[in-house]
Design a protein around this motif. Structure first.
Motif, PDB file in Angstrom:
ATOM      1  N   VAL A 140      13.892 -14.971 -11.450  1.00 57.92           N
ATOM      2  CA  VAL A 140      12.633 -15.605 -11.857  1.00 57.92           C
ATOM      3  C   VAL A 140      12.754 -16.168 -13.266  1.00 57.92           C
ATOM      4  CG1 VAL A 140      10.209 -15.133 -12.414  1.00 57.92           C
ATOM      5  CG2 VAL A 140      11.186 -14.270 -10.281  1.00 57.92           C
ATOM      6  N   GLU A 141      13.346 -15.414 -14.185  1.00 65.52           N
ATOM      7  CA  GLU A 141      13.505 -15.893 -15.560  1.00 65.52           C
ATOM      8  C   GLU A 141      14.464 -17.079 -15.638  1.00 65.52           C
ATOM      9  OE1 GLU A 141      14.563 -12.344 -17.711  1.00 65.52           O
ATOM     10  OE2 GLU A 141      12.444 -11.795 -18.000  1.00 65.52           O
ATOM     11  N   TYR A 142      15.490 -17.091 -14.813  1.00 63.81           N
ATOM     12  CA  TYR A 142      16.422 -18.217 -14.773  1.00 63.81           C
ATOM     13  C   TYR A 142      15.687 -19.514 -14.442  1.00 63.81           C
ATOM     14  CZ  TYR A 142      20.240 -21.245 -13.257  1.00 63.81           C
ATOM     15  OH  TYR A 142      21.096 -22.307 -13.116  1.00 63.81           O
ATOM     16  N   HIS A 143      14.662 -19.402 -13.611  1.00 64.02           N
ATOM     17  CA  HIS A 143      13.882 -20.571 -13.215  1.00 64.02           C
ATOM     18  C   HIS A 143      12.684 -20.815 -14.132  1.00 64.02           C
ATOM     19  CE1 HIS A 143      16.186 -21.508  -9.651  1.00 64.02           C
ATOM     20  NE2 HIS A 143      16.236 -20.218  -9.405  1.00 64.02           N
ATOM     21  N   GLY A 144      12.637 -20.121 -15.273  1.00 63.22           N
ATOM     22  CA  GLY A 144      11.602 -20.361 -16.270  1.00 63.22           C
ATOM     23  C   GLY A 144      10.311 -19.595 -16.062  1.00 63.22           C
ATOM     24  N   GLY A 145      10.331 -18.590 -15.202  1.00 63.97           N
ATOM     25  CA  GLY A 145       9.127 -17.822 -14.917  1.00 63.97           C
ATOM     26  C   GLY A 145       9.148 -16.435 -15.527  1.00 63.97           C
ATOM     27  N   THR A 146       8.164 -15.650 -15.148  1.00 62.95           N
ATOM     28  CA  THR A 146       8.048 -14.267 -15.607  1.00 62.95           C
ATOM     29  C   THR A 146       7.803 -13.370 -14.395  1.00 62.95           C
ATOM     30  OG1 THR A 146       5.652 -14.455 -15.930  1.00 62.95           O
ATOM     31  CG2 THR A 146       7.064 -14.956 -17.823  1.00 62.95           C
ATOM     32  N   LEU A 147       8.146 -12.099 -14.532  1.00 60.58           N
ATOM     33  CA  LEU A 147       7.905 -11.105 -13.484  1.00 60.58           C
ATOM     34  C   LEU A 147       7.410  -9.843 -14.161  1.00 60.58           C
ATOM     35  CD1 LEU A 147       8.159  -9.853 -10.597  1.00 60.58           C
ATOM     36  CD2 LEU A 147      10.555  -9.409 -11.140  1.00 60.58           C
ATOM     37  N   ARG A 148       6.332  -9.273 -13.615  1.00 56.08           N
ATOM     38  CA  ARG A 148       5.788  -8.046 -14.190  1.00 56.08           C
ATOM     39  C   ARG A 148       5.142  -7.195 -13.106  1.00 56.08           C
ATOM     40  NH1 ARG A 148       0.270  -8.249 -14.451  1.00 56.08           N
ATOM     41  NH2 ARG A 148      -0.654 -10.309 -14.219  1.00 56.08           N
ATOM     42  N   LEU A 149       4.982  -5.930 -13.428  1.00 57.15           N
ATOM     43  CA  LEU A 149       4.221  -5.012 -12.589  1.00 57.15           C
ATOM     44  C   LEU A 149       2.754  -5.152 -12.977  1.00 57.15           C
ATOM     45  CD1 LEU A 149       4.093  -2.479 -10.650  1.00 57.15           C
ATOM     46  CD2 LEU A 149       4.230  -1.113 -12.736  1.00 57.15           C
ATOM     47  N   ASP A 150       1.874  -5.252 -12.009  1.00 58.74           N
ATOM     48  CA  ASP A 150       0.435  -5.258 -12.287  1.00 58.74           C
ATOM     49  C   ASP A 150       0.021  -3.808 -12.467  1.00 58.74           C
ATOM     50  OD1 ASP A 150      -2.321  -5.334 -12.297  1.00 58.74           O
ATOM     51  OD2 ASP A 150      -2.488  -6.604 -10.522  1.00 58.74           O
ATOM     52  N   ASP A 151      -0.085  -3.377 -13.721  1.00 60.42           N
ATOM     53  CA  ASP A 151      -0.362  -1.957 -13.974  1.00 60.42           C
ATOM     54  C   ASP A 151      -1.824  -1.580 -13.724  1.00 60.42           C
ATOM     55  OD1 ASP A 151      -1.469  -3.143 -16.206  1.00 60.42           O
ATOM     56  OD2 ASP A 151      -0.106  -2.211 -17.631  1.00 60.42           O
ATOM     57  N   GLY A 152      -2.663  -2.521 -13.370  1.00 61.08           N
ATOM     58  CA  GLY A 152      -4.045  -2.220 -13.025  1.00 61.08           C
ATOM     59  C   GLY A 152      -4.272  -2.025 -11.535  1.00 61.08           C
ATOM     60  N   ASN A 157       0.837  -1.201   0.000  1.00 64.06           N
ATOM     61  CA  ASN A 157       0.000   0.000   0.000  1.00 64.06           C
ATOM     62  C   ASN A 157       0.876   1.256   0.000  1.00 64.06           C
ATOM     63  OD1 ASN A 157       0.968  -0.142   2.623  1.00 64.06           O
ATOM     64  ND2 ASN A 157      -0.967   0.462   3.568  1.00 64.06           N
ATOM     65  N   GLY A 158       2.008   1.176  -0.662  1.00 64.43           N
ATOM     66  CA  GLY A 158       2.970   2.282  -0.698  1.00 64.43           C
ATOM     67  C   GLY A 158       2.630   3.344  -1.725  1.00 64.43           C
ATOM     68  N   ILE A 159       3.653   4.004  -2.235  1.00 65.12           N
ATOM     69  CA  ILE A 159       3.461   5.135  -3.134  1.00 65.12           C
ATOM     70  C   ILE A 159       3.107   4.714  -4.553  1.00 65.12           C
ATOM     71  CG2 ILE A 159       4.947   6.645  -1.769  1.00 65.12           C
ATOM     72  CD1 ILE A 159       7.151   6.200  -3.891  1.00 65.12           C
ATOM     73  N   GLY A 160       3.267   3.436  -4.879  1.00 64.80           N
ATOM     74  CA  GLY A 160       2.889   2.943  -6.200  1.00 64.80           C
ATOM     75  C   GLY A 160       3.906   3.277  -7.278  1.00 64.80           C
ATOM     76  N   ILE A 161       3.636   2.764  -8.483  1.00 63.98           N
ATOM     77  CA  ILE A 161       4.499   2.980  -9.640  1.00 63.98           C
ATOM     78  C   ILE A 161       3.621   3.328 -10.830  1.00 63.98           C
ATOM     79  CG2 ILE A 161       6.163   1.912 -11.218  1.00 63.98           C
ATOM     80  CD1 ILE A 161       6.894   0.011  -8.876  1.00 63.98           C
ATOM     81  N   ASP A 162       3.934   4.405 -11.480  1.00 58.62           N
ATOM     82  CA  ASP A 162       3.191   4.799 -12.671  1.00 58.62           C
ATOM     83  C   ASP A 162       3.347   3.708 -13.730  1.00 58.62           C
ATOM     84  OD1 ASP A 162       2.419   5.996 -15.151  1.00 58.62           O
ATOM     85  OD2 ASP A 162       2.729   7.973 -14.260  1.00 58.62           O
TER      86      ASP A 162
END
Length: 114
Positions: A69-81, A30-35
């Motif tokens: 995360v990618e090394y282990h075959g995954g993905t990482l993203r910001l939830d922009d919604g 619940n911090g300042i968020g990311i545009d």
């Protein structure tokens, strides 16, 4: 805790869902968020969204997380919604299972599922 909102106590939520391919983890604060327009920039090494004096750090944390995360075959993203702070979603695939056949001549032989 670095990017907390000064007007409320910090709160972090972690959730996970599972499907046949793997797991999806969500970590929200619940911090300042990311545009959302900076969703790609935040994962680049040494990229910062604030002036150097505003917050401590080098700008490598999220870049390292993404590489792991990618090394282990995954993905990482910001939830922009997500609008109540920042929320990151990462996936990890389930490891390939091996099945052991019954003992033959005193040995166990792993066999890939078919």
């Amino acid at each position: 805790m670095k990017f907390r909102s000064p007007d409320r106590a910090p709160r972090i939520r972690v959730a996970v869902t599972e499907d046949t391919a793997g797991w999806e983890f969500a970590v929200a604060d619940n911090g300042i968020g990311i545009d959302p327009r900076y969703a790609d920039k935040i994962f680049l090494i040494f990229q910062r969204l604030h002036p150097r004096g505003a917050y401590d750090g080098t700008g490598i944390g999220l870049a390292i997380c993404k590489k792991i995360v990618e090394y282990h075959g995954g993905t990482l993203r910001l939830d922009d919604g997500y609008a109540d702070g920042a929320r990151f979603v990462f996936t990890l695939p389930k490891p390939a299972a091996t099945v052991s056949v019954p003992e033959q001549a005193g040995e166990l032989t792993p066999v890939a599922p078919g």
